[in-house]
Design an enzyme around this catalytic site. Structure first.
Site, short mmCIF file in Angstrom:
data_model
loop_
_atom_site.label_atom_id
_atom_site.label_comp_id
_atom_site.label_asym_id
_atom_site.label_seq_id
_atom_site.Cartn_x
_atom_site.Cartn_y
_atom_site.Cartn_z
CB THR A 148 -37.58 -7.02 -1.62
OG1 THR A 148 -38.38 -8.00 -0.96
CG2 THR A 148 -38.48 -6.13 -2.46
CB CYS A 149 -33.09 -4.34 -2.34
SG CYS A 149 -32.12 -3.06 -3.13
CG HIS B 191 -21.11 28.46 -14.54
ND1 HIS B 191 -22.47 28.58 -14.37
CD2 HIS B 191 -20.81 29.02 -15.74
CE1 HIS B 191 -22.98 29.19 -15.43
NE2 HIS B 191 -22.00 29.45 -16.26
CE LYS C 94 -36.33 1.96 -8.37
NZ LYS C 94 -36.90 2.09 -7.05
CD GLU D 23 -24.06 27.28 -11.83
OE1 GLU D 23 -23.34 28.21 -11.50
OE2 GLU D 23 -24.18 26.88 -13.01
CD GLU E 221 -39.29 4.38 -7.40
OE1 GLU E 221 -38.46 5.03 -6.77
OE2 GLU E 221 -39.41 3.14 -7.28
CE1 TYR F 111 -39.11 6.46 -1.64
CE2 TYR F 111 -40.93 6.23 -0.11
CZ TYR F 111 -39.65 6.66 -0.38
OH TYR F 111 -38.92 7.29 0.59
CB CYS G 159 -33.72 -0.97 -5.15
SG CYS G 159 -34.22 -1.28 -3.48
NE ARG H 143 -55.36 5.84 0.89
CZ ARG H 143 -55.34 4.98 1.89
NH1 ARG H 143 -56.33 4.13 2.05
NH2 ARG H 143 -54.30 4.93 2.70
P1 NDP Z 1 -46.10 3.71 -0.08
O1 NDP Z 1 -46.38 3.57 1.36
O2 NDP Z 1 -45.00 4.58 -0.54
O3 NDP Z 1 -47.41 4.22 -0.81
C1 NDP Z 1 -48.62 3.51 -0.72
C2 NDP Z 1 -49.68 4.29 -1.43
O4 NDP Z 1 -50.85 3.51 -1.54
C3 NDP Z 1 -50.04 5.58 -0.72
O5 NDP Z 1 -50.22 6.59 -1.66
C4 NDP Z 1 -51.35 5.21 -0.02
O6 NDP Z 1 -52.22 6.28 0.13
C5 NDP Z 1 -51.95 4.25 -1.03
N1 NDP Z 1 -52.88 3.31 -0.41
C6 NDP Z 1 -52.74 2.61 0.72
N2 NDP Z 1 -53.81 1.83 0.93
C7 NDP Z 1 -54.65 2.04 -0.10
C8 NDP Z 1 -55.92 1.54 -0.46
N3 NDP Z 1 -56.55 0.65 0.31
N4 NDP Z 1 -56.50 1.98 -1.58
C9 NDP Z 1 -55.87 2.88 -2.36
N5 NDP Z 1 -54.68 3.40 -2.08
C10 NDP Z 1 -54.07 2.98 -0.97
O7 NDP Z 1 -45.94 2.22 -0.61
P2 NDP Z 1 -45.33 1.63 -1.94
O8 NDP Z 1 -46.10 0.38 -2.19
O9 NDP Z 1 -45.24 2.64 -3.02
O10 NDP Z 1 -43.85 1.30 -1.50
C11 NDP Z 1 -43.64 0.49 -0.33
C12 NDP Z 1 -42.39 0.90 0.37
O11 NDP Z 1 -41.27 0.41 -0.34
C13 NDP Z 1 -42.15 2.40 0.48
O12 NDP Z 1 -42.78 2.98 1.57
C14 NDP Z 1 -40.66 2.47 0.61
O13 NDP Z 1 -40.34 2.27 1.95
C15 NDP Z 1 -40.19 1.31 -0.23
N6 NDP Z 1 -39.75 1.74 -1.56
C16 NDP Z 1 -38.70 2.61 -1.68
C17 NDP Z 1 -38.27 3.02 -2.93
C18 NDP Z 1 -37.13 3.99 -3.04
O14 NDP Z 1 -36.42 4.18 -2.05
N7 NDP Z 1 -36.92 4.63 -4.19
C19 NDP Z 1 -38.91 2.55 -4.15
C20 NDP Z 1 -40.00 1.66 -3.91
C21 NDP Z 1 -40.39 1.28 -2.67
P3 NDP Z 1 -52.07 7.34 1.31
O15 NDP Z 1 -50.95 8.23 0.86
O16 NDP Z 1 -53.38 8.01 1.33
O17 NDP Z 1 -51.78 6.58 2.54
#
Ligand code: NDP
Length: 456
Positions: free
Chosen positions: A42-43, A439, A51, A444, A184, A180, A48, A201
């Site tokens: 995936t990465c 600086h 992206k 800083e 992004e 995330y 990553c 939500r």
């Molecule tokens: P995340 O877990 O970061 O976020 C999922 C989001 O979806 C949360 O805001 C969650 O809400 C919401 N959600 C979950 N279920 C529902 C639903 N049924 N209806 C509406 N909203 C919902 O997952 P991502 O998909 O963004 O990323 C997956 C993983 O991939 C990350 O956790 C991370 O580990 C990894 N990742 C890392 C990156 C980086 O290091 N830069 C970049 C991209 C991915 P709530 O907050 O209320 O639970």
């Protein structure tokens, strides 16, 4: 002569699986690895790396704008989606072949196939319709995007898997989620010129980060012109004319969009893997249960990376893969240390974070000192760019140790990688203060904050 075909068979050639396999082979093990999609995981293939390339692409929009304040003029810049996607794909192909070459150079057999466990030592390779046996098995199948099938019309939306290969640049995007990927991609599509609505939500975006980080990111998304809708969800998605999807939100809003993007989390990819046949136990969400050495309840079967749902980040999977290889094939039992892992969200501006958020520190320590700086970086003065930088240091008031550092701003991720060394080493606020500033930089501020923002 071993009674098995391999000393190690790895299922999944992503970050964790590849690192473990190469190290095990270097320690003298005979290794096979199966991958059903593309080596790199995936990465590298659809996470990553592509992206970040798309983040770079979208940042140019702001740079063209900022350049004017510094005296530059140019014709109206234009953007071509197909060029970006083709160049991005070329780079991913290049990385994919490097991963393949590195595996081959260490003598690892690569099998392009889905692999299914038949028992604790036997793996069925579906593409070749044959079985192989192994003394040890490592499951490193990662995760897969999840979409909410309870929403009528959910299938009209896409996940991050498809977002990297859209034929045309979408003009009006609805992104669901506040984590995330949602943050992004909101920045990516906005920078590339789309109208973007982010539907979350809850109320605090990136809710597992420090609250100030969450508020700053929310503010910056709005400043960039992204329509952030909180405390709402998708009620239904209907097919409209042509490519249009008519989206109805639970707050009654309607949006006509040509891309609905589910970014609502990822699930461990264990379905159809035959774990039950091998007797491997999983959690309710499908994550493989492992001990501190990444060993499952079956003695010869291990699992690393997102499939175990511990800390779902590429460098963590790599570290777990390495620790597994050292433990099993180098007689060097190794446990991964999960404290103070630096994290970044490549929003615009990006987030860099290490250690404890303020609320986590307050729950852990009697006395917590906070140092905070919120400023407009020098680079944004002549340009008129309104983007700000937030820096926050969290200190254990009893020991003076810096236990957390959080930055939202230009190059936050680059800064936090270095600050993570100081936090990991247990340095104190006095050590930060004793460091002479460099600086003029934004960084800083990290060694010049003297006033406690909140002293408890
Ligand atoms: P995340 O877990 O970061 O976020 C999922 C989001 O979806 C949360 O805001 C969650 O809400 C919401 N959600 C979950 N279920 C529902 C639903 N049924 N209806 C509406 N909203 C919902 O997952 P991502 O998909 O963004 O990323 C997956 C993983 O991939 C990350 O956790 C991370 O580990 C990894 N990742 C890392 C990156 C980086 O290091 N830069 C970049 C991209 C991915 P709530 O907050 O209320 O639970």
């Amino acid at each position: 002569m071993s009674k098995y075909d391999y000393d190690l068979f790895t299922i999944g050639a992503g970050s964790g699986g590849v690192r473990a396999s190469r190290m095990a082979a270097n320690f003298g093990a005979s290794v096979g690895i199966a991958e059903e999609y593309r080596v790199g995981g995936t990465c590298v293939i659809r996470g990553c790396v592509p992206k970040k390339l798309m983040v770079y692409a979208s940042e140019f929009a702001h740079m063209f704008h900022d350049a004017k304040g510094y005296g530059w003029t140019s014709d109206k810049p234009s953007f071509n989606w197909q060029t970006l996607i083709a160049n991005k794909d070329k780079e991913i192909d290049r990385l994919n072949s490097i991963y393949i070459r590195n595996l081959k150079n260490t003598g690892v057999d690569i099998i392009q196939s889905k692999a299914i466990l038949k028992d604790a030592h036997t793996i069925h390779l579906t593409a070749e319709n044959r079985d192989v046996t192994a003394k040890h098995i490592l499951v490193a199948t990662g995760g897969t995007p999840w979409t909410d099938s309870s929403v009528p019309g959910y299938e009209l939306g896409v996940s991050s898997n498809e977002a990297f290969h859209l034929e045309d640049m979408p003009q009006n995007v609805v992104i669901v989620g506040g984590g995330y990927i949602a943050i992004e991609f909101a920045g990516i599509f906005k920078g590339l010129g789309a109208d973007v609505t982010l539907v979350y939500r809850g109320s605090d975006l990136l809710r597992y980060f420090d609250k100030d980080v969450s508020a700053q990111v929310h503010m910056e998304l709005k400043t960039k012109g992204i329509n952030v809708v909180t405390n709402a969800n998708i009620e239904k998605i209907e097919k409209g004319d042509g490519n249009i999807k008519a989206v109805t939100l639970t707050n009654g809003d309607h949006i006509n969009s040509d891309l609905v993007f589910w970014a609502v989390g990822r699930a461990p990819y264990t379905q159809g893997l035959g774990l039950d046949k091998a007797g491997v136990k999983t959690k309710a969400n499908g994550a493989i249960i492992v001990d501190e050495y990444s060993k499952t309840n079956v003695d010869n079967i291990y699992a690393v990376g997102d499939v175990t749902d511990r800390v779902n980040l590429t460098p963590v999977a790599i570290r777990e893969g390495a620790a597994f290889a050292q433990t099993v094939f180098d007689n060097n039992p190794t446990i991964v240390d999960y404290d103070d892992i630096p994290k970044a969200v490549f929003s615009q501006p990006p987030v860099g974070s290490v250690g404890l958020a303020e609320h986590e520190a307050r729950a852990k320590f009697d006395k917590v000192d906070i140092y905070k700086s919120d400023f407009r970086p020098m680079k944004n003065t002549l340009s008129g760019n309104q983007e700000r930088t937030l820096m926050k240091i969290v200190v254990d008031g009893s020991t003076d140790k810096v236990v957390g550092c959080h930055i939202v701003g230009h190059e936050a991720a680059e800064m936090i990688q270095c600050i993570a060394i100081a936090v990991k080493a247990g340095l104190t606020k006095k050590d930060f203060d004793a460091t002479i500033a460099l600086h003029p930089t934004a960084a800083e501020e990290l060694v010049t904050m003297r006033e406690k923002f909140i002293a408890s």
